[in-house]
Design a protein around this motif. Sequence first.
Motif, short mmCIF file in Angstrom:
data_model
loop_
_atom_site.label_atom_id
_atom_site.label_comp_id
_atom_site.label_asym_id
_atom_site.label_seq_id
_atom_site.Cartn_x
_atom_site.Cartn_y
_atom_site.Cartn_z
N UNK A 156 -9.10 -0.37 3.49
CA UNK A 156 -9.97 0.77 3.49
C UNK A 156 -10.12 1.36 2.24
N UNK A 157 -11.30 2.36 2.04
CA UNK A 157 -11.64 2.66 0.74
C UNK A 157 -10.37 3.57 0.40
N UNK A 158 -9.63 4.40 1.20
CA UNK A 158 -8.57 5.04 0.74
C UNK A 158 -7.56 4.50 0.13
N UNK A 159 -7.26 3.26 0.86
CA UNK A 159 -6.17 2.46 0.50
C UNK A 159 -6.43 1.97 -0.96
N UNK A 160 -7.77 1.51 -1.12
CA UNK A 160 -8.26 0.87 -2.45
C UNK A 160 -7.95 1.96 -3.53
N UNK A 161 -8.42 3.10 -2.98
CA UNK A 161 -8.12 4.23 -4.25
C UNK A 161 -6.96 4.62 -4.47
N UNK A 162 -5.94 4.76 -3.40
CA UNK A 162 -4.67 4.89 -3.60
C UNK A 162 -4.12 4.14 -4.67
N UNK A 163 -4.34 2.64 -4.59
CA UNK A 163 -3.91 1.70 -5.47
C UNK A 163 -4.40 2.11 -6.72
N UNK A 216 0.74 -1.13 -0.03
CA UNK A 216 -0.16 -0.07 0.01
C UNK A 216 0.79 1.27 0.15
N UNK A 217 1.96 1.41 0.77
CA UNK A 217 2.90 2.31 0.89
C UNK A 217 3.54 2.52 -0.39
N UNK A 218 3.72 1.53 -1.31
CA UNK A 218 4.35 1.66 -2.68
C UNK A 218 3.19 2.34 -3.60
N UNK A 219 1.98 2.05 -3.42
CA UNK A 219 1.13 2.71 -4.36
C UNK A 219 1.12 4.22 -3.89
N UNK A 220 1.06 4.61 -2.79
CA UNK A 220 0.86 6.00 -2.07
C UNK A 220 2.18 6.81 -2.53
N UNK A 221 3.52 6.10 -3.00
CA UNK A 221 4.65 6.74 -3.30
C UNK A 221 4.51 7.05 -4.77
N UNK A 222 3.90 6.18 -5.63
CA UNK A 222 3.66 6.18 -6.73
C UNK A 222 2.77 7.48 -7.08
N UNK A 223 1.87 7.86 -6.40
CA UNK A 223 0.84 8.72 -6.65
C UNK A 223 1.56 10.02 -6.16
N UNK A 224 2.72 10.15 -5.64
CA UNK A 224 3.05 11.33 -5.24
C UNK A 224 3.52 12.51 -6.18
N UNK A 225 3.93 11.94 -7.58
CA UNK A 225 4.32 12.77 -8.36
C UNK A 225 3.80 11.87 -10.08
N UNK A 226 3.41 12.94 -10.96
CA UNK A 226 2.84 12.54 -12.16
C UNK A 226 4.04 11.68 -12.84
#
Length: 377
Positions: free
Chosen positions: A192-199, A8-18
Amino acid sequence: MPPHTHTIRVFEELLESPRNRLVEQAAEAGRIPIGYSCSYVPEALLMADRLFPVRLHAHGIAGTELADNYLSSLVCSYTRSLLEFALDDRYDHVKGWVFVPSCAHMQRLVDNLHYLRKPAFSHVLDVPRKVSRATLDWLEEELRMLSDRLSSHFGVDMTDASLTQAIGEWNRFTQAVRAIGDLRKRPDPPLTGAQYHAMVMACLASPKDLVLPYVEKLRKELQVRDGARGTRARLMVVGGHLHDPGFISIIESQGALVVADRFCTGSLPGLTPVRVDGDPIRALAVHSFEKTLCPRMMEDFDRRLGFIRDTVREYRVDGVVLETIKFCDLWGVDSMTLVNALRAEGIPVLKLEREYRTSGEGQLRTRVQAFIESMGA
């Protein structure tokens, strides 16, 4: 709420920048990122040969001071945020742009982008506003023109064989994501919904073949995890563009759990396989109309309402949160009719107007808490 996993943290990191590390990895290998802003653009078409699609987002934007010089303050903050990032060279890795004139605000973004940045490749996909045999033929022809332009400009293989292979890759990706989404039907979902949406958002902004191993790894992790317990309400979020998982986190901070979605950047019904029976471009045209339940379409309200109603039942949803970006003409007009129709069927609805960047956290928490209490949760 379920704890974070490493993936999950990997997905959050991928979302930090285009321009995340998977986009850079693909670009360094000679692949070509194509930015797009609307669900009517069939992602599989942009996965042929060396192409890969990148859904344009402006996650973490602090303000739109540059864009405000060119776009009115009455233009929605999503389009202003995209222009802000473009002017700040945050999309300099994008080699081509594909837009849909979904609304007047998006058309103004395209005009200003052409004037200010003069991209080497930019295409506007003219999607009809009604579904019929004639408009399906129209969209098919539009997709053929886009395919021909991509082939000519970038020298990529856009033959039927290449497109069929790309569709197969898209289908494998969507099936993996939807398998995780199905876990949200459980009484105690393991994320959670937030975790799923981050993915989901990280996947849409990354090359699908490079992000797919992380999706599959997450699924394995979730299979052995305990689910969330003590949830006060199971909610569904409906609306337009929603890129920030933080918005869902705020909703869930009040004891709710978002278990389903129906917004432009969500997985239902956006991430569905393409059914190919003959011509792949024809299949993509059919798929675009089927998967995008947008209020820009005429005579499509009943289908959109029916999908939300069916999802509420399938995912055992207690209430619906309808989010609209301020000044969005399409969702602004559609929302009140949708609210009344859902309430007439006994489905509780909370309507929230927001900016593209999540703000007003305190007020949002208060309204969500009151909504949950009104349902007797």
